[in-house]
Design a protein around this motif. Structure first.
Motif, PDB file in Angstrom:
ATOM      1  N   VAL A   1      28.022  12.433  -6.579  1.00  0.00           N
ATOM      2  CA  VAL A   1      27.466  11.715  -5.730  1.00  0.00           C
ATOM      3  C   VAL A   1      26.062  11.006  -6.827  1.00  0.00           C
ATOM      4  O   VAL A   1      26.147  11.499  -7.777  1.00  0.00           O
ATOM      5  CB  VAL A   1      25.833  12.783  -4.820  1.00  0.00           C
ATOM      6  N   GLN A   2      25.974   9.940  -6.527  1.00  0.00           N
ATOM      7  CA  GLN A   2      25.294   9.167  -7.116  1.00  0.00           C
ATOM      8  C   GLN A   2      23.345   8.585  -6.443  1.00  0.00           C
ATOM      9  O   GLN A   2      23.828   8.338  -5.613  1.00  0.00           O
ATOM     10  CB  GLN A   2      25.833   7.785  -8.190  1.00  0.00           C
ATOM     11  N   LEU A   3      22.567   7.651  -7.562  1.00  0.00           N
ATOM     12  CA  LEU A   3      22.085   7.686  -6.329  1.00  0.00           C
ATOM     13  C   LEU A   3      20.910   6.522  -7.885  1.00  0.00           C
ATOM     14  O   LEU A   3      21.379   6.873  -8.899  1.00  0.00           O
ATOM     15  CB  LEU A   3      20.285   9.092  -6.285  1.00  0.00           C
ATOM     16  N   VAL A   4      20.932   5.475  -6.394  1.00  0.00           N
ATOM     17  CA  VAL A   4      20.172   4.337  -7.963  1.00  0.00           C
ATOM     18  C   VAL A   4      19.285   3.650  -7.419  1.00  0.00           C
ATOM     19  O   VAL A   4      19.151   3.249  -5.577  1.00  0.00           O
ATOM     20  CB  VAL A   4      21.534   3.603  -7.727  1.00  0.00           C
ATOM     21  N   GLU A   5      17.757   4.115  -8.075  1.00  0.00           N
ATOM     22  CA  GLU A   5      16.787   2.964  -7.111  1.00  0.00           C
ATOM     23  C   GLU A   5      16.560   1.411  -7.907  1.00  0.00           C
ATOM     24  O   GLU A   5      17.751   0.732  -8.507  1.00  0.00           O
ATOM     25  CB  GLU A   5      16.015   3.426  -8.530  1.00  0.00           C
ATOM     26  N   SER A   6      16.583   0.696  -7.213  1.00  0.00           N
ATOM     27  CA  SER A   6      15.391  -0.395  -7.157  1.00  0.00           C
ATOM     28  C   SER A   6      14.282  -0.495  -6.408  1.00  0.00           C
ATOM     29  O   SER A   6      14.061  -0.594  -5.634  1.00  0.00           O
ATOM     30  CB  SER A   6      16.822  -1.386  -6.849  1.00  0.00           C
ATOM     31  N   GLY A   7      13.839  -1.812  -7.275  1.00  0.00           N
ATOM     32  CA  GLY A   7      13.016  -2.739  -6.834  1.00  0.00           C
ATOM     33  C   GLY A   7      11.424  -2.436  -7.670  1.00  0.00           C
ATOM     34  O   GLY A   7      10.362  -3.118  -6.820  1.00  0.00           O
ATOM     35  N   GLY A   8      11.506  -1.703  -8.493  1.00  0.00           N
ATOM     36  CA  GLY A   8      10.680  -1.603  -9.364  1.00  0.00           C
ATOM     37  C   GLY A   8      10.290  -2.730 -10.011  1.00  0.00           C
ATOM     38  O   GLY A   8      11.102  -3.922  -9.560  1.00  0.00           O
ATOM     39  N   GLY A   9       8.631  -2.547 -10.751  1.00  0.00           N
ATOM     40  CA  GLY A   9       8.544  -4.279 -11.652  1.00  0.00           C
ATOM     41  C   GLY A   9       6.812  -3.907 -11.749  1.00  0.00           C
ATOM     42  O   GLY A   9       5.957  -3.131 -11.690  1.00  0.00           O
ATOM     43  N   LEU A  10       6.376  -5.392 -11.979  1.00  0.00           N
ATOM     44  CA  LEU A  10       5.274  -5.491 -12.322  1.00  0.00           C
ATOM     45  C   LEU A  10       3.947  -6.003 -11.260  1.00  0.00           C
ATOM     46  O   LEU A  10       4.927  -6.590 -10.238  1.00  0.00           O
ATOM     47  CB  LEU A  10       4.824  -6.680 -13.375  1.00  0.00           C
ATOM     48  N   ALA A  11       2.897  -5.526 -10.401  1.00  0.00           N
ATOM     49  CA  ALA A  11       2.335  -5.849  -9.767  1.00  0.00           C
ATOM     50  C   ALA A  11       0.857  -5.663 -10.022  1.00  0.00           C
ATOM     51  O   ALA A  11       0.378  -4.914 -10.757  1.00  0.00           O
ATOM     52  CB  ALA A  11       2.127  -4.574  -8.552  1.00  0.00           C
ATOM     53  N   GLN A  12      -0.128  -7.149  -9.442  1.00  0.00           N
ATOM     54  CA  GLN A  12      -1.257  -6.660  -9.801  1.00  0.00           C
ATOM     55  C   GLN A  12      -1.612  -5.671  -8.788  1.00  0.00           C
ATOM     56  O   GLN A  12      -1.016  -4.869  -7.730  1.00  0.00           O
ATOM     57  CB  GLN A  12      -1.794  -8.136  -9.493  1.00  0.00           C
ATOM     58  N   PRO A  13      -2.959  -5.092  -9.182  1.00  0.00           N
ATOM     59  CA  PRO A  13      -3.974  -4.270  -8.181  1.00  0.00           C
ATOM     60  C   PRO A  13      -4.053  -4.893  -7.053  1.00  0.00           C
ATOM     61  O   PRO A  13      -4.378  -5.926  -7.054  1.00  0.00           O
ATOM     62  CB  PRO A  13      -4.921  -4.128  -8.905  1.00  0.00           C
ATOM     63  N   GLY A  14      -3.866  -4.142  -5.951  1.00  0.00           N
ATOM     64  CA  GLY A  14      -3.631  -4.385  -4.963  1.00  0.00           C
ATOM     65  C   GLY A  14      -3.004  -5.060  -3.625  1.00  0.00           C
ATOM     66  O   GLY A  14      -2.084  -5.467  -2.470  1.00  0.00           O
ATOM     67  N   GLY A  15      -1.595  -5.132  -4.569  1.00  0.00           N
ATOM     68  CA  GLY A  15      -0.366  -5.939  -4.716  1.00  0.00           C
ATOM     69  C   GLY A  15       0.498  -4.859  -3.899  1.00  0.00           C
ATOM     70  O   GLY A  15       0.266  -3.466  -3.883  1.00  0.00           O
ATOM     71  N   SER A  16       1.367  -4.806  -3.644  1.00  0.00           N
ATOM     72  CA  SER A  16       2.471  -4.220  -2.784  1.00  0.00           C
ATOM     73  C   SER A  16       3.974  -4.749  -3.366  1.00  0.00           C
ATOM     74  O   SER A  16       4.174  -5.476  -3.976  1.00  0.00           O
ATOM     75  CB  SER A  16       2.830  -4.706  -1.469  1.00  0.00           C
ATOM     76  N   LEU A  17       4.609  -3.419  -3.486  1.00  0.00           N
ATOM     77  CA  LEU A  17       6.148  -2.933  -3.644  1.00  0.00           C
ATOM     78  C   LEU A  17       6.970  -1.994  -2.547  1.00  0.00           C
ATOM     79  O   LEU A  17       5.885  -1.335  -2.368  1.00  0.00           O
ATOM     80  CB  LEU A  17       6.393  -3.054  -5.724  1.00  0.00           C
ATOM     81  N   ARG A  18       8.356  -2.698  -2.909  1.00  0.00           N
ATOM     82  CA  ARG A  18       9.462  -1.773  -1.747  1.00  0.00           C
ATOM     83  C   ARG A  18      10.036  -1.680  -2.718  1.00  0.00           C
ATOM     84  O   ARG A  18      10.977  -2.198  -3.425  1.00  0.00           O
ATOM     85  CB  ARG A  18      10.064  -2.327  -1.134  1.00  0.00           C
ATOM     86  N   LEU A  19      10.339  -0.008  -2.708  1.00  0.00           N
ATOM     87  CA  LEU A  19      11.566   0.765  -3.632  1.00  0.00           C
ATOM     88  C   LEU A  19      12.803   1.229  -2.545  1.00  0.00           C
ATOM     89  O   LEU A  19      12.436   1.224  -1.665  1.00  0.00           O
ATOM     90  CB  LEU A  19      11.395   2.005  -4.700  1.00  0.00           C
ATOM     91  N   SER A  20      13.351   1.305  -2.778  1.00  0.00           N
ATOM     92  CA  SER A  20      14.777   1.194  -2.266  1.00  0.00           C
ATOM     93  C   SER A  20      15.809   2.320  -3.150  1.00  0.00           C
ATOM     94  O   SER A  20      15.357   1.991  -4.675  1.00  0.00           O
ATOM     95  CB  SER A  20      15.619   0.006  -1.883  1.00  0.00           C
ATOM     96  N   CYS A  21      16.401   3.332  -2.406  1.00  0.00           N
ATOM     97  CA  CYS A  21      17.205   4.157  -3.075  1.00  0.00           C
ATOM     98  C   CYS A  21      18.628   4.501  -2.003  1.00  0.00           C
ATOM     99  O   CYS A  21      18.448   4.698  -1.090  1.00  0.00           O
ATOM    100  CB  CYS A  21      16.645   5.594  -3.089  1.00  0.00           C
ATOM    101  N   THR A  22      19.429   4.493  -3.327  1.00  0.00           N
ATOM    102  CA  THR A  22      20.593   4.241  -2.357  1.00  0.00           C
ATOM    103  C   THR A  22      21.236   4.943  -2.594  1.00  0.00           C
ATOM    104  O   THR A  22      21.705   6.014  -3.932  1.00  0.00           O
ATOM    105  CB  THR A  22      21.025   2.410  -2.199  1.00  0.00           C
ATOM    106  N   ALA A  23      22.349   6.287  -1.960  1.00  0.00           N
ATOM    107  CA  ALA A  23      23.455   7.021  -2.267  1.00  0.00           C
ATOM    108  C   ALA A  23      24.467   7.117  -1.954  1.00  0.00           C
ATOM    109  O   ALA A  23      25.100   5.958  -1.212  1.00  0.00           O
ATOM    110  CB  ALA A  23      23.324   8.433  -1.684  1.00  0.00           C
ATOM    111  N   SER A  24      25.207   7.633  -3.005  1.00  0.00           N
ATOM    112  CA  SER A  24      27.022   7.090  -2.381  1.00  0.00           C
ATOM    113  C   SER A  24      27.524   8.177  -3.315  1.00  0.00           C
ATOM    114  O   SER A  24      27.300   9.092  -3.888  1.00  0.00           O
ATOM    115  CB  SER A  24      27.337   5.636  -3.711  1.00  0.00           C
ATOM    116  N   GLY A  25      29.465   7.887  -2.797  1.00  0.00           N
ATOM    117  CA  GLY A  25      30.070   9.648  -3.351  1.00  0.00           C
ATOM    118  C   GLY A  25      30.899  10.241  -1.711  1.00  0.00           C
ATOM    119  O   GLY A  25      30.604   9.383  -1.495  1.00  0.00           O
ATOM    120  N   ASN A  26      30.455  11.067  -2.841  1.00  0.00           N
ATOM    121  CA  ASN A  26      31.429  12.037  -1.895  1.00  0.00           C
ATOM    122  C   ASN A  26      30.461  13.035  -0.958  1.00  0.00           C
ATOM    123  O   ASN A  26      29.664  13.709  -1.305  1.00  0.00           O
ATOM    124  CB  ASN A  26      31.416  13.462  -2.878  1.00  0.00           C
TER     125      ASN A  26
END
Length: 119
Positions: free
Chosen positions: A1-26
């Motif tokens: 089983v594997q979990l992979v995150e994505s969507g991180g980065g640099l944002a300014q105060p007051g800004g927004s980001l959306r993180l994702s996590c996807t599971a794969s495998g058995n």
């Protein structure tokens, strides 16, 4: 089983980001999914948690700003982060309690994605 995150980065105060996590495998089913974060020099802390039925729990520091959700058919989880603050800067980790195809419960972690909030 594997979990992979994505969507991180640099944002300014007051800004927004959306993180994702996807599971794969058995995977038979995913019981619960949780976002954690760890800032430099600090312990890892729970940010948001979502149960198999969709119930949610948030850390007090992110209530009203962050929203956790999941897409069970896609074995995916998301974290919508709004009104970001510099103190949200951390590595964000995905965690899940997963039943594999042999009905064994596995606790899985992703490798993390960096979120930096800075002007």
């Amino acid at each position: 089983v594997q979990l992979v995150e994505s969507g991180g980065g640099l944002a300014q105060p007051g800004g927004s980001l959306r993180l994702s996590c996807t599971a794969s495998g058995n995977i038979l089913s995913i019981k619960t999914m949780t976002w954690y974060r760890q800032a430099p020099g600090k312990e890892r802390e729970m940010v948001a948690h979502i149960g198999s039925g969709g119930s949610t729990i948030y850390a007090d520091s992110v209530k009203g700003r962050f929203t956790i959700s999941r897409n069970s058919p896609d074995n995916a989880m998301y974290l919508q982060m709004n009104s970001l603050k510099p103190e949200d800067t951390a590595v964000y980790y995905c965690n899940a309690d997963i039943f594999d195809n042999n009905s064994r419960l596995q606790i899985a972690w992703g490798r993390g994605t960096q979120v930096t909030v800075s002007s």
